[in-house]
Motif scaffolding. Sequence first.
Motif, mmCIF file in Angstrom:
data_model
loop_
_atom_site.group_PDB
_atom_site.id
_atom_site.type_symbol
_atom_site.label_atom_id
_atom_site.label_comp_id
_atom_site.label_asym_id
_atom_site.label_seq_id
_atom_site.Cartn_x
_atom_site.Cartn_y
_atom_site.Cartn_z
ATOM 1 N N GLY A 73 5.032 -1.551 -0.438
ATOM 2 C CA GLY A 73 6.176 -1.184 0.387
ATOM 3 C C GLY A 73 6.015 0.172 1.041
ATOM 4 O O GLY A 73 5.080 0.919 0.771
ATOM 5 N N ASP A 74 6.963 0.481 1.906
ATOM 6 C CA ASP A 74 6.870 1.707 2.699
ATOM 7 C C ASP A 74 6.959 2.967 1.856
ATOM 8 O O ASP A 74 6.430 4.003 2.230
ATOM 9 C CB ASP A 74 8.004 1.738 3.744
ATOM 10 N N ASP A 75 7.616 2.856 0.709
ATOM 11 C CA ASP A 75 7.730 4.046 -0.141
ATOM 12 C C ASP A 75 6.545 4.188 -1.080
ATOM 13 O O ASP A 75 6.448 5.160 -1.816
ATOM 14 C CB ASP A 75 9.012 3.962 -1.009
ATOM 15 N N GLY A 76 5.710 3.160 -1.075
ATOM 16 C CA GLY A 76 4.583 3.186 -1.997
ATOM 17 C C GLY A 76 3.325 3.690 -1.323
ATOM 18 O O GLY A 76 3.374 4.347 -0.284
ATOM 19 N N ILE A 77 2.172 3.363 -1.897
ATOM 20 C CA ILE A 77 0.934 3.788 -1.255
ATOM 21 C C ILE A 77 0.528 2.815 -0.143
ATOM 22 O O ILE A 77 -0.528 2.921 0.427
ATOM 23 C CB ILE A 77 -0.220 4.021 -2.258
ATOM 24 N N GLY A 78 1.399 1.875 0.136
ATOM 25 C CA GLY A 78 1.225 1.063 1.347
ATOM 26 C C GLY A 78 0.382 -0.179 1.200
ATOM 27 O O GLY A 78 -0.215 -0.631 2.166
ATOM 28 N N LEU A 79 0.335 -0.778 0.018
ATOM 29 C CA LEU A 79 -0.423 -2.016 -0.134
ATOM 30 C C LEU A 79 0.369 -3.168 0.481
ATOM 31 O O LEU A 79 1.589 -3.113 0.581
ATOM 32 C CB LEU A 79 -0.701 -2.302 -1.611
ATOM 33 N N ASP A 80 -0.366 -4.222 0.878
ATOM 34 C CA ASP A 80 0.320 -5.369 1.492
ATOM 35 C C ASP A 80 0.004 -6.649 0.729
ATOM 36 O O ASP A 80 -0.609 -6.624 -0.331
ATOM 37 C CB ASP A 80 -0.047 -5.476 2.981
ATOM 38 N N SER A 81 0.403 -7.779 1.337
ATOM 39 C CA SER A 81 0.309 -9.060 0.630
ATOM 40 C C SER A 81 -1.130 -9.459 0.305
ATOM 41 O O SER A 81 -1.388 -10.076 -0.729
ATOM 42 C CB SER A 81 0.992 -10.159 1.443
ATOM 43 N N ILE A 82 -2.066 -9.118 1.194
ATOM 44 C CA ILE A 82 -3.468 -9.456 0.909
ATOM 45 C C ILE A 82 -3.995 -8.593 -0.236
ATOM 46 O O ILE A 82 -4.734 -9.059 -1.106
ATOM 47 C CB ILE A 82 -4.364 -9.270 2.163
ATOM 48 N N GLU A 84 -12.044 -1.664 -4.823
ATOM 49 C CA GLU A 84 -11.912 -3.082 -4.454
ATOM 50 C C GLU A 84 -11.027 -3.287 -3.232
ATOM 51 O O GLU A 84 -11.199 -4.238 -2.484
ATOM 52 C CB GLU A 84 -11.341 -3.895 -5.636
ATOM 53 N N LEU A 85 -10.047 -2.402 -3.037
ATOM 54 C CA LEU A 85 -9.105 -2.556 -1.928
ATOM 55 C C LEU A 85 -9.453 -1.669 -0.731
ATOM 56 O O LEU A 85 -8.701 -1.574 0.225
ATOM 57 C CB LEU A 85 -7.668 -2.246 -2.402
ATOM 58 N N ASN A 86 -10.610 -1.029 -0.812
ATOM 59 C CA ASN A 86 -11.056 -0.168 0.297
ATOM 60 C C ASN A 86 -10.035 0.894 0.672
ATOM 61 O O ASN A 86 -9.769 1.138 1.844
ATOM 62 C CB ASN A 86 -11.357 -1.015 1.550
ATOM 63 N N LEU A 87 -9.473 1.562 -0.346
ATOM 64 C CA LEU A 87 -8.488 2.608 -0.052
ATOM 65 C C LEU A 87 -9.217 3.944 0.022
ATOM 66 O O LEU A 87 -8.977 4.859 -0.763
ATOM 67 C CB LEU A 87 -7.426 2.651 -1.165
ATOM 68 N N GLU A 88 -10.113 4.049 0.987
ATOM 69 C CA GLU A 88 -11.049 5.171 0.989
ATOM 70 C C GLU A 88 -10.437 6.536 1.191
ATOM 71 O O GLU A 88 -11.079 7.541 0.906
ATOM 72 C CB GLU A 88 -12.134 4.922 2.036
ATOM 73 N N LYS A 100 -5.804 1.688 7.443
ATOM 74 C CA LYS A 100 -6.162 0.252 7.524
ATOM 75 C C LYS A 100 -7.597 0.064 8.030
ATOM 76 O O LYS A 100 -8.193 -0.980 7.806
ATOM 77 C CB LYS A 100 -5.228 -0.481 8.500
ATOM 78 N N PHE A 101 -8.119 1.057 8.684
ATOM 79 C CA PHE A 101 -9.495 0.993 9.202
ATOM 80 C C PHE A 101 -10.468 0.616 8.089
ATOM 81 O O PHE A 101 -11.380 -0.194 8.276
ATOM 82 C CB PHE A 101 -9.876 2.350 9.808
ATOM 83 N N HIS A 102 -10.245 1.194 6.902
ATOM 84 C CA HIS A 102 -11.206 1.004 5.818
ATOM 85 C C HIS A 102 -11.202 -0.416 5.278
ATOM 86 O O HIS A 102 -12.153 -0.845 4.623
ATOM 87 C CB HIS A 102 -10.918 1.992 4.691
ATOM 88 N N LYS A 103 -10.144 -1.146 5.526
ATOM 89 C CA LYS A 103 -10.078 -2.529 5.058
ATOM 90 C C LYS A 103 -10.718 -3.490 6.043
ATOM 91 O O LYS A 103 -10.980 -4.638 5.722
ATOM 92 C CB LYS A 103 -8.622 -2.960 4.878
ATOM 93 N N MET A 104 -10.918 -3.026 7.272
ATOM 94 C CA MET A 104 -11.443 -3.929 8.309
ATOM 95 C C MET A 104 -12.883 -4.290 8.005
ATOM 96 O O MET A 104 -13.606 -3.549 7.341
ATOM 97 C CB MET A 104 -11.384 -3.239 9.672
#
Lengths: 357, 200, 84
Positions: free
Chosen positions: C34-43, C15-19, B46-50
């Motif tokens: 979701g928890d079983d996925g790569i962990g994306l959320d509502s935003i 775009e989603l900063n999934l570095e 989550k750090f990278h999204k901050m």
Amino acid sequence: MTVYIGAEHIISPLGNSAEENFTNACEGKSGIRLVKNGNFKQDSDLYLAKFDEGVNLDAIVNECFNSLHIDKSVLTSNKTKIIFSSTKGYLSDGIEHALVDVINKFILSEQLSNTPILISSACISGVVAIAKAGELIKANFYDNVIVIGIDFLSDFVVYGFEALYALSKEVCKPFDKDRIGINLGEACSAVVLSKNEPIFNEPPLEFVSGSSSNDANHISGPSRTGEGLYRSIQKTLSSGNISKSDIGYISAHGTATKYNDTMEAIAFNRHGLENVKLNSLKGYFGHTLGAAGVVEVSMAMQQLRHQKVLQSLGYANSGDDENLNIITTTEPHQFNAFLKTASGFGGGNASIVIKKT
Amino acid sequence: MNYITTYCRITSNSISVNDCKTESNTTDLSSNLLEVYKNEALKYPKFHKMDLLAKAAFVGSELILKENTALGNYKDDEIALLFSNSESSEHSDSKFETSYKNNNPSPSQFVYTLPNILLGEIAIKNKWFGENIFLVSPTFDAGEIKQQIELMLMNSSKACFCGWVNVSDSNVDVFLFTIEQNQTEGIELTEINLITLYNK
Amino acid sequence: MLVNREELKKQIIEELNLEELTATDIADDALLFGDDGIGLDSIDALELIVLLEKFYGVELTNPEEGKEVFESISTMANYIEKNS
């Protein structure tokens, strides 16, 4: 020590004093209106509680401050502190210094003994500011604290909430099963807290206690268990020695987003407060963000003074949410104390209790 | 007696914790923070999204927590968060404004256009449910901050995690510190001591 | 128009900063949320809506549809191909 709270004042699209806002709300009026093509792509209408074009937004804070029904010497006293609550300040003048200018402009335009502070904790700012005001007086740091909440509409804020799909294309419906989002609003509101009852022109009420808690869950979505709000209410009731049977009315946050209102219903039920008469005032003012806490506490105080509670505008039916005793018609109601709650981005939750003296 | 038990200073080219300073070759805060994130194996995607403000506060808080492991002994609502700055969320405000002027208003940018979001990030990471407040003031006001800390410690909080966090392209001014009650070690919490540490 | 799945993955990461992810870390059928996925959320879901429009000119007006559309890279790519 008794901390008195009074001299509530509201300048909003619904009226230019707390009394006027209350009277208009009793008549079922709302400050929310249709703004044609108000969205980002300018192809869709929006509902906003917007001041008329002629209103001088630069002077509103000073107007509010100088209209307060208190002993005027309090305004300049060295025993007086001012706390602002705002999320975006004077953003329409430009991004730079938008928020800190609320303080900078005010100290240049008024004679004050102490530098004001500004609380910017998203939508809970107003309630937090009032809680802090009470604490400052109880700790004997100041005799009087004036809390001023202020936020204005801007393209920035409208487009931002739109990007979050948080805006409703209809008039908002807090707690209703068909709610689809918020209507934004703007306002300036103030309340005064003091250890000295004589400073008030009209009899004040009593500030009992307040607190804040974080959800520790998500930066923009509420906790599914309402944990932060639950804990804040817990702290507020216990530090104020208030039991839930003392609470005769709840002024909820009720933004009309699907998730916020569901979360609040959960938190209130966890406390056994589901039978207490409750409303959201967002149907009268829209969501006024940093000003919301102060506007809505002022209106809750008016309801307590008049022993009359306002219909929760926009509500018709509850859906799957936990039960609440939502006020469906403006009516007389005898009560001695109310609970005000707020929740916001950043996971913040806050609550205060105010009662008759 | 309230004590300042740990502190962290971040400038554009250095990070120090309790006076132990690390300097970097660049003055780019973003890459310096990323370097610390990697070196310290912070492992928190989550750090990278901050945004930059939250990243600075987050990294500083993680370094403080590594330095002062006793902070882990407090209950989940005993540590209050008190942060302030003069620039609010201007850094992200500009980015969001740019995004909608370019016809693509960004929801994730908008979320960071409130300065208190960094409080949420720290609370989420540490599962802290305590009191939290963000103040905007023209300057670092040690007297004001001390007063707010005292109020929090009079409530149910037993410790405060505090910060002054301004980040912009031209100015990086970050000062984080922890205050604990009833300690035997540390620097006494006084206005002068806070100002001295801030100016070090 | 055929969607290059690898390109889409790179756009999402950017775009989603999934570095901490690379395109090879995301299988075409891996759950995104979701928890079983790569962990994306509502935003992230809202940013994916912006991404669809920005890079592919495809508009998703109702975020509720997003749950199905954004289930995986495959479902996203299929949706783009059907609607562009």
